[in-house]
Write an enzyme that holds these catalytic residues in place. Structure first.
Site, PDB file in Angstrom:
ATOM      1  N   ASP A 367       0.831  -1.201   0.000  1.00  0.00           N
ATOM      2  CA  ASP A 367       0.000   0.000   0.000  1.00  0.00           C
ATOM      3  C   ASP A 367       0.870   1.257   0.000  1.00  0.00           C
ATOM      4  O   ASP A 367       2.052   1.238  -0.381  1.00  0.00           O
ATOM      5  CB  ASP A 367      -0.976  -0.060   1.195  1.00  0.00           C
ATOM      6  N   TRP A 478      -6.090   1.590  -6.987  1.00  0.00           N
ATOM      7  CA  TRP A 478      -6.087   2.972  -7.518  1.00  0.00           C
ATOM      8  C   TRP A 478      -6.884   3.846  -6.551  1.00  0.00           C
ATOM      9  O   TRP A 478      -8.097   3.835  -6.533  1.00  0.00           O
ATOM     10  CB  TRP A 478      -6.724   2.982  -8.903  1.00  0.00           C
ATOM     11  N   ASP A 479      -6.162   4.631  -5.749  1.00  0.00           N
ATOM     12  CA  ASP A 479      -6.781   5.380  -4.657  1.00  0.00           C
ATOM     13  C   ASP A 479      -7.021   6.838  -5.070  1.00  0.00           C
ATOM     14  O   ASP A 479      -6.432   7.340  -6.045  1.00  0.00           O
ATOM     15  CB  ASP A 479      -5.833   5.322  -3.446  1.00  0.00           C
ATOM     16  N   MET A 480      -7.852   7.541  -4.325  1.00  0.00           N
ATOM     17  CA  MET A 480      -8.147   8.966  -4.582  1.00  0.00           C
ATOM     18  C   MET A 480      -8.690   9.539  -3.277  1.00  0.00           C
ATOM     19  O   MET A 480      -9.765   9.178  -2.856  1.00  0.00           O
ATOM     20  CB  MET A 480      -9.175   9.048  -5.707  1.00  0.00           C
ATOM     21  N   CYS A 527     -10.496   2.737  -5.364  1.00  0.00           N
ATOM     22  CA  CYS A 527     -10.593   3.074  -3.955  1.00  0.00           C
ATOM     23  C   CYS A 527     -10.644   4.590  -3.890  1.00  0.00           C
ATOM     24  O   CYS A 527     -10.030   5.275  -4.708  1.00  0.00           O
ATOM     25  CB  CYS A 527      -9.336   2.554  -3.242  1.00  0.00           C
ATOM     26  N   ASP A 549     -13.029   2.250   4.210  1.00  0.00           N
ATOM     27  CA  ASP A 549     -11.864   2.221   5.094  1.00  0.00           C
ATOM     28  C   ASP A 549     -12.235   1.669   6.460  1.00  0.00           C
ATOM     29  O   ASP A 549     -11.356   1.396   7.276  1.00  0.00           O
ATOM     30  CB  ASP A 549     -11.288   3.636   5.262  1.00  0.00           C
TER      31      ASP A 549
HETATM   32  C1  DGJ Z   1      -7.032   5.394   1.727  1.00  0.00           C
HETATM   33  C2  DGJ Z   1      -7.388   3.979   1.446  1.00  0.00           C
HETATM   34  O1  DGJ Z   1      -8.751   3.775   1.516  1.00  0.00           O
HETATM   35  C3  DGJ Z   1      -6.634   3.079   2.415  1.00  0.00           C
HETATM   36  O2  DGJ Z   1      -7.017   1.742   2.223  1.00  0.00           O
HETATM   37  C4  DGJ Z   1      -5.167   3.265   2.196  1.00  0.00           C
HETATM   38  O3  DGJ Z   1      -4.814   2.820   0.924  1.00  0.00           O
HETATM   39  C5  DGJ Z   1      -4.791   4.724   2.379  1.00  0.00           C
HETATM   40  N1  DGJ Z   1      -5.606   5.579   1.581  1.00  0.00           N
HETATM   41  C6  DGJ Z   1      -3.365   4.954   2.051  1.00  0.00           C
HETATM   42  O4  DGJ Z   1      -3.025   6.263   2.101  1.00  0.00           O
END
Ligand code: DGJ
Length: 730
Positions: A367, A478-480, A527, A549
């Site tokens: 991560d 792929w986070d945001m 994500c 989360d």
């Molecule tokens: C938010 C995500 O939802 C988490 O699972 C994790 O990847 C964090 N960001 C990391 O900064």
């Protein structure tokens, strides 16, 4: 499936396997809504007698019949300004400043198949015989506006996909001020409205209330579909439940700001629309230019909310999600986020991966924190090169090391963002969304890259693609992690600034289309601080989403239950995390945490090296059990049995499409004295078949399991869960 046009009665009759949707042309010009509900053999227009005081203080545009006003007509794509006072589906501002418009029928065509929407995600077909499409062209010759309405009906799904395309056929510029993807007037208003609101760590809770006179707007103005709302609403007949009653669903295939509106007017008719949020939106159309709306997917079911959900599940699983993983079972993963946060090095990662391999886990996900100088969330987004202090041998060596343990390797990215403390920002300070002369508001210490700019998108494609090609990476998260502020682009002229948010989404979709097709073997999971962009738009590119989360098992009951109203289990990431839980500090049993997470794409999110032998043994069993069930869980039909929003108990079950197998999960949050012996009434089984309840040594008929039920074990203590597998014996 069929679409018929009855020329003599000027009727369009659209059929899905079990539903009908009927439109009519009034006076050969005005497109009206006639019917939507259970499938009819044939529809005949019955003229209704105008009642006394018909027009309700609304003017009539027709010289020859003053009893007609647009305000009273059930319309398919209503405008504003010529006697309809309800929320319009569209509004344009002409070169002369006028906004009154009125669309009239020009032509239509019916054809096999379904067109794709340029630059936008949408449901699709694999061959033309899976669907039929109706295009109806309407025009306002005074305004120089043409609108094409698209309707697709599916052969195998009780769903109708709608969108609209607005075209400037005049000689002057015009601005589109709003353009909904669909609108429908239902002719009555005896409905409950169901929506899925929430917050970070509390996404998609189910809220239901009686529809009242006035407008109820469900919307996001955040530049993302958001945790706070979801691009979905349903209308339910009073008393409709999981099995019975009418359910009308409206789902938008879009990941940015949206609005759904349910309005009850003076004539007690409900109008529902969904589409791009008109708030802070304006799109310049020069002569000859077109604007395509996102797609809305409408589902009617006479089998209640559960029936509606299953239509969405099957359609979205098979004809929205794409790629190699669409029909493939998903790997059991371990993610290091809650195990280490930013504090790791390659030794720690390998130690977790080794333990994961021993337990039967199939994918290790690294991560946040592997790049730039990132030791906390204050820096480095945008600097997508490996942090050699933490990973001295680089990503390739680490991924190969993990692969050597018989695990796939996955990696976290947050490509849409930039930290002010980053090389990228120092080099390109104008590459973020911003407004000249204003503070650049940070969220989680970061700014948002301006994806309305082509060169920024090209840069992202190159940089992410480069990392994916540099090592054996099988999975991407792929986070945001923030919503938009100061929504402006340095690359757009003043008159186009309010296009920025939608242009951002179009840019994002291009980036995702390019990356997911170029790296087609990679499993992508979207994500956004958990489920902040759990929407059909993202699912078109990435077949699964990190649901929330919040990984507390009790919170997850509501989150996963609410998410399942629209989205299939195969799209929901669900992990077992440590206790006390990091979000709500609750201590739940490992059994319950496992059972809740097993109703999704299963994984772990904790430091496996810190577990005792008993926990490891239990986890090993959970993983083995999930592997034996995941085909059923991920791709079966979901039936919700008990709602966590109504009490202490939650239950759901998944049935294989041929109804020979089922998985049932039951949860009780708090122990209570003298609980009555409960029976769980199962659904979706074949009444005529007998099922063995594995582990219980009993065989019961599908009819008995439905009507009489399966005994719920009394259980001991708080956070109790029980699961059963049923298989047909004859
Ligand atoms: C938010 C995500 O939802 C988490 O699972 C994790 O990847 C964090 N960001 C990391 O900064």
């Amino acid at each position: 499936m069929a679409i018929h046009f009855d020329q003599s009665n000027q009727l369009f009759h659209l059929c899905t396997p079990n539903t009908s949707y009927v439109l009519r042309l009034l006076r050969g010009a005005y497109l009206l809504h006639e019917y939507w509900g259970p499938r009819l053999r044939e529809y005949r227009v019955v003229e209704r007698e105008p009642s006394i005081l018909t027009t309700g203080f609304s003017p009539s545009p027709f010289e020859d019949d003053k009893s007609i006003t647009f305000d009273r007509l059930p319309q398919e794509y209503p405008g504003y300004g010529t006697s309809d006072y309800r929320h319009p589906a569209y509004q344009v501002e002409l070169g002369n400043g006028a906004t009154a418009t009125e669309l009239e029928y020009v032509s239509h065509r019916i054809y096999a198949g379904k067109p794709s929407l340029e630059g936008l995600p949408s449901t699709y077909v694999e061959s033309d015989d899976e669907a039929q499409t109706l295009e109806i062209e309407l025009q306002d010759s005074v305004a120089g506006l043409a609108v094409v309405l698209f309707y697709t009906v599916f052969r195998d799904h009780d769903a109708i996909a709608r969108s609209a395309k607005l075209r400037n056929v005049g000689s002057d510029n015009m601005n589109v001020l709003r353009a909904a993807s669909m609108s429908v007037d239902l002719g009555q208003a005896e409905f409950d409205l169901l929506q899925l609101p929430g917050s970070w760590a509390r996404e998609r809770n189910v809220e239901r209330r009686k529809l009242a006179t006035g407008s109820h707007i469900v919307e996001s103005r955040r530049g993302a579909s958001s945790h706070q709302q979801n691009p979905f609403v349903a209308l339910l007949s009073p008393g409709a439940d999981e099995e019975t009653g009418d359910a009308y669903g409206f789902s938008l295939v879009y990941s940015g700001s949206f609005a759904a509106c349910a309005e009850v007017d003076q004539f007690r008719s409900a109008r529902v629309s969904i589409g791009l949020n008109p708030f802070d939106f304006k799109w310049r159309l020069e002569p000859g230019e077109s604007f395509q709306t996102p797609e809305a997917v409408m589902v009617y079911s006479s089998a209640g909310l559960g029936g509606m959900s299953r239509v969405y599940h099957r359609l979205y699983r098979s004809r929205l999600c794409r790629g190699e993983y669409r029909d493939r079972t998903r790997p059991v993963l371990v993610n290091n986020w809650e195990g280490t946060y930013f504090d790791f090095d390659s030794g720690k990662i390998m130690a977790i991966a080794e333990e994961a391999g021993r337990l039967g886990i199939e994918l290790f996900v690294l991560d946040d924190g592997w790049f730039g100088q990132r030791d906390d969330d204050s820096s480095s987004l945008g600097d997508w090169f490996v942090n050699r202090r933490k990973l001295p041998d680089g990503l390739d060596a680490l991924a190969n090391g993990v692969n050597g343990l018989e695990l796939q390797f996955g990696l976290w990215f947050e490509p849409e963002m930039v930290s002010v403390d980053s090389e990228l920002y120092r080099e390109h300070p104008d590459w973020c969304l911003h407004v000249p002369g204003r503070r650049r508001t940070e969220g989680r210490n970061q700014l948002i890259l301006d994806l309305s700019r082509e060169e920024v998108c090209d840069y992202l494609i190159a940089i992410v693609s480069g990392v994916l090609s540099s090592a054996p990476i099988s999975y991407v998260k792929w986070d945001m992690n923030r919503h938009m502020t100061e929504i402006g682009s340095a690359a757009l002229p003043p008159e186009r600034q309010r296009e920025t948010a939608h242009r951002y989404m179009l840019g994002l979709y291009r980036v995702l289309e390019t990356l997911t097709s170029r790296h087609s073997g990679v499993l992508f999971e979207s994500c956004s601080g958990g489920g902040g962009r759990f929407d059909p738009g993202m699912l078109y590119y990435m077949p699964q989403t990190w649901t929330s989360d919040n990984s507390d098992a009790v919170s997850r009951l509501k989150i996963q239950y609410g998410t399942s109203v629209v989205y299939p289990i195969s799209t929901m990431g669900a992990h077992v995390s440590a206790v006390p839980n990091h979000q709500v500090h609750r201590v739940t049993s490992l059994a319950m945490r496992g059972d809740v997470a097993m109703s999704g794409n299963f994984g772990y999110e904790l430091d496996l090296t810190e577990l005792g032998d008993a926990e490891k043994a239990e986890i090993k069993e959970q993983i083995a059990r999930y592997k034996s069930l995941r085909g059923l869980v991920q791709f079966g039909d979901l039936y919700r049995l008990k709602s966590p929003f109504e009490g202490n108990e939650t239950a759901w079950m998944v049935v294989s499409p041929d109804r020979t197998e089922a998985y049932v999960a039951y949860f009780r949050v708090l122990a209570e004295p003298h609980m009555p012996t409960g029976m769980l009434h199962l659904r979706g089984l074949d009444d005529a078949s007998d099922y063995v309840v594995e582990g219980e040594g009993i065989v019961l008929g599908g009819d008995q399991l439905h009507r009489s039920g399966l005994p719920i074990p009394p259980g001991q203590g708080d956070f109790f869960s029980a699961t059963w597998v049923l298989r047909v014996v004859r």
